[in-house]
Motif scaffolding. Structure first.
Motif, short mmCIF file in Angstrom:
data_model
loop_
_atom_site.label_atom_id
_atom_site.label_comp_id
_atom_site.label_asym_id
_atom_site.label_seq_id
_atom_site.Cartn_x
_atom_site.Cartn_y
_atom_site.Cartn_z
N PHE A 47 0.83 -1.20 0.00
CA PHE A 47 0.00 0.00 0.00
C PHE A 47 0.86 1.25 0.00
CE2 PHE A 47 -1.87 3.25 2.93
CZ PHE A 47 -2.80 3.78 2.04
N LEU A 48 1.84 1.32 0.90
CA LEU A 48 2.67 2.52 1.02
C LEU A 48 3.64 2.67 -0.15
CD1 LEU A 48 3.46 2.47 4.85
CD2 LEU A 48 1.81 3.92 3.64
N SER A 49 3.87 1.60 -0.91
CA SER A 49 4.79 1.64 -2.04
C SER A 49 4.09 1.87 -3.37
CB SER A 49 5.57 0.31 -2.13
OG SER A 49 6.31 0.08 -0.96
N SER A 50 2.77 1.85 -3.38
CA SER A 50 2.00 1.87 -4.62
C SER A 50 1.23 3.17 -4.80
CB SER A 50 1.02 0.70 -4.62
OG SER A 50 -0.02 0.92 -3.68
N ASP A 51 0.55 3.27 -5.94
CA ASP A 51 -0.27 4.44 -6.21
C ASP A 51 -1.47 4.55 -5.28
OD1 ASP A 51 1.36 5.28 -8.28
OD2 ASP A 51 0.23 4.21 -9.81
N ALA A 52 -1.77 3.49 -4.58
CA ALA A 52 -2.89 3.52 -3.63
C ALA A 52 -2.67 4.54 -2.53
CB ALA A 52 -3.12 2.13 -3.04
N SER A 53 -1.41 4.90 -2.26
CA SER A 53 -1.10 5.85 -1.19
C SER A 53 -0.59 7.18 -1.75
CB SER A 53 -0.06 5.25 -0.24
OG SER A 53 1.14 4.92 -0.94
N SER A 54 -1.10 7.59 -2.91
CA SER A 54 -0.55 8.75 -3.60
C SER A 54 -0.71 10.07 -2.84
CB SER A 54 -1.19 8.88 -4.99
OG SER A 54 -2.59 9.07 -4.86
N PHE A 55 -1.64 10.14 -1.88
CA PHE A 55 -1.82 11.37 -1.10
C PHE A 55 -1.62 11.09 0.39
CE2 PHE A 55 -4.35 15.28 0.15
CZ PHE A 55 -3.46 16.18 -0.43
N VAL A 56 -0.89 10.04 0.70
CA VAL A 56 -0.54 9.69 2.08
C VAL A 56 0.90 10.12 2.30
CG1 VAL A 56 -0.34 7.85 3.79
CG2 VAL A 56 -2.14 7.73 2.04
N ASN A 57 1.15 10.99 3.25
CA ASN A 57 2.49 11.51 3.47
C ASN A 57 2.74 11.80 4.94
OD1 ASN A 57 4.91 12.10 2.06
ND2 ASN A 57 3.74 13.19 0.50
N GLY A 58 3.89 11.34 5.44
CA GLY A 58 4.25 11.56 6.83
C GLY A 58 3.43 10.74 7.81
N HIS A 59 2.81 9.67 7.32
CA HIS A 59 1.94 8.84 8.16
C HIS A 59 2.73 7.64 8.70
CE1 HIS A 59 -1.68 6.88 9.62
NE2 HIS A 59 -1.36 5.80 8.94
N ILE A 60 2.44 7.26 9.93
CA ILE A 60 3.03 6.06 10.52
C ILE A 60 1.92 5.02 10.63
CG2 ILE A 60 4.39 5.10 12.40
CD1 ILE A 60 5.70 7.50 10.90
N LEU A 61 2.03 3.97 9.83
CA LEU A 61 1.02 2.92 9.79
C LEU A 61 1.40 1.81 10.76
CD1 LEU A 61 -1.47 1.54 8.66
CD2 LEU A 61 -0.12 0.86 6.65
N MET A 62 0.64 1.69 11.84
CA MET A 62 0.91 0.67 12.85
C MET A 62 0.33 -0.67 12.40
SD MET A 62 2.41 2.67 15.02
CE MET A 62 2.71 1.43 16.28
N VAL A 63 1.15 -1.70 12.46
CA VAL A 63 0.70 -3.07 12.17
C VAL A 63 1.10 -3.89 13.39
CG1 VAL A 63 0.77 -5.01 10.55
CG2 VAL A 63 1.12 -2.66 9.71
N ASP A 64 0.25 -3.84 14.41
CA ASP A 64 0.68 -4.31 15.73
C ASP A 64 -0.36 -5.14 16.47
OD1 ASP A 64 -1.19 -2.40 16.40
OD2 ASP A 64 0.14 -1.18 17.62
N GLY A 65 -1.39 -5.59 15.78
CA GLY A 65 -2.41 -6.39 16.46
C GLY A 65 -3.21 -5.63 17.49
N GLY A 66 -3.07 -4.30 17.47
CA GLY A 66 -3.84 -3.46 18.40
C GLY A 66 -3.11 -3.03 19.66
N VAL A 67 -1.82 -3.32 19.75
CA VAL A 67 -1.06 -2.99 20.97
C VAL A 67 -1.14 -1.51 21.32
CG1 VAL A 67 1.27 -2.82 21.92
CG2 VAL A 67 0.55 -4.93 20.85
N THR A 68 -0.97 -0.65 20.30
CA THR A 68 -0.97 0.80 20.59
C THR A 68 -2.36 1.38 20.70
OG1 THR A 68 -0.68 1.20 18.22
CG2 THR A 68 1.30 1.22 19.59
N ALA A 69 -3.38 0.54 20.52
CA ALA A 69 -4.76 1.02 20.62
C ALA A 69 -5.38 0.79 21.98
CB ALA A 69 -5.63 0.33 19.55
N SER A 70 -4.66 0.06 22.84
CA SER A 70 -5.28 -0.33 24.10
C SER A 70 -4.31 -0.23 25.26
CB SER A 70 -5.80 -1.78 23.99
OG SER A 70 -4.70 -2.66 23.85
N LEU A 71 -4.88 -0.17 26.46
CA LEU A 71 -4.08 -0.19 27.69
C LEU A 71 -4.08 -1.59 28.28
CD1 LEU A 71 -5.27 3.14 29.34
CD2 LEU A 71 -3.04 2.67 28.33
#
Length: 256
Positions: free
Chosen positions: A232-256
Motif C-alpha cells: 500500500f505505502l509503495s504503490s499508487d494507492a497511497s498517492s496522497f498519504v504523506n508523513g503517516h506512521i502505519l501501525m501493524v501491531d495487532g492493536g497494541v498501541t490502541a489499548s491499555l
C-alpha cells in the motif's frame, strides 16, 4: 486509474535495506510478487546470495547491492551505482536494524552507538541519497520501518526506543521537506513479530504469555502480515498519504 491497478508495482524498482533475512526478506518477496524489481541489500554478500536464491525459488527476480548502510560514503556510491547500472530506484524500504538489550543505567556506549548508527543514521543516509535522485524525477516512495517502540517503551531497550522514536519524526520531517517534490514518505511500524531478532523473546514462555495478554489480537504477528501495508505505502494507492506512521501491531498501541 482503475482500482485493479492501484496496488501494482510492475515496472518499479525497490531497494530494501537489511533484506537478507527477517522482515526485509519478507517484504522483498511480497513487493516482488506485486511486480517490483527487487534490489537486495546487506553487508554480507553470502547472506544476500542465499536470500536471492530463496526469492528466485519463489519466482521473484532480484539483484544484489552489498553495502554498509551506516557508512554514508558507501551509501552514496552504491545508490549512484544502482541508478546508473540498473535504473531508477522508485521505492526505498529503509529496513536495516539491530537490537541491543540492557538496563539503561548499565547500557554500554558501544551498543548505544551501534543502535543509533544502524537504526537512525542509516535511515537518513540512504533516504537522503535515494531522495536526491527521486527529487529530480518528481516521484518516489520511501517507507521507513518504525516500530511499536516508536510510541511505547519497555524495560531494557530505551536506546532502541529512542532511535525508533527518532525515525518516526524523521519520517515526518522527510515528508515535510520532500512532499513538494512529488515524493511520499511514510513509516511502517510493526508490533511484535516472529523474527530472528526476536527469537529469544518468542522462545520465552513468560514473555509470550505477557504479550498475548497485552495484544488485543492475542498472538505474535507473522512477517507475511506486513506485506499488504508495505505494498500500500509503495504503490499508487497511497498517492496522497504523506508523513503517516502505519501501525501493524495487532492493536497494541490502541489499548491499555
Amino acid at each position: 486509474m482503475p482500482p485493479k491497478d492501484l496496488f501494482s508495482l510492475h515496472g518499479r524498482r525497490a531497494l530494501i535495506t537489511g533484506s537478507s533475512r527477517g522482515i526485509g526478506l519478507a517484504l522483498a518477496k511480497g513487493l516482488g510478487e506485486y511486480g517490483a524489481e527487487i534490489v537486495l541489500n546487506g553487508r554480507n554478500p553470502d547472506a544476500l546470495e542465499q536470500a536471492q536464491s530463496l526469492l528466485q525459488d519463489a519466482g521473484v527476480e532480484s539483484s544484489l547491492s552489498a553495502f554498509d548502510a551506516t557508512d554514508q560514503a558507501a551509501v552514496i556510491s552504491a545508490v549512484d551505482t544502482i541508478e546508473q547500472t540498473h535504473g531508477p530506484i522508485d521505492i526505498l524500504i529503509n529496513n536495516a536494524g539491530i537490537q541491543r538489550r540492557a538496563p539503561l543505567e548499565d547500557f554500554p556506549r558501544d551498543d548505544w552507538d551501534a543502535l543509533m548508527a544502524t537504526n537512525l543514521n542509516a535511515v537518513f543516509f540512504v533516504g537522503q541519497a535515494v531522495a536526491r535522485h527521486m527529487i529530480g524525477r518528481r516521484k518516489g516512495k520511501i517507507v521507513n520501518i518504525c516500530s511499536v517502540q516508536s510510541e511505547l517503551a519497555r524495560p531494557g531497550i530505551a536506546p532502541y526506543t529512542a532511535a525508533k522514536g527518532a525515525v518516526k519524526n524523521l519520517t515526518k520531517g522527510m515528508a515535510t521537506d520532500w512532499a513538494k517534490h512529488g515524493l511520499q514518505i511514510n513509516g511502517l511500524a510493526p508490533g511484535y513479530f516472529e523474527t530472528e531478532m526476536n527469537a529469544a523473546l518468542v522462545n520465552d514462555a513468560a514473555f509470550t504469555e505477557w504479550l498475548c495478554k497485552r495484544t488485543p489480537a492475542a498472538r505474535w504477528g507473522k512477517v507475511e502480515e506486513l506485506i499488504g501495508a508495505a505494498v500500500f505505502l509503495s504503490s499508487d494507492a497511497s498517492s496522497f498519504v504523506n508523513g503517516h506512521i502505519l501501525m501493524v501491531d495487532g492493536g497494541v498501541t490502541a489499548s491499555l
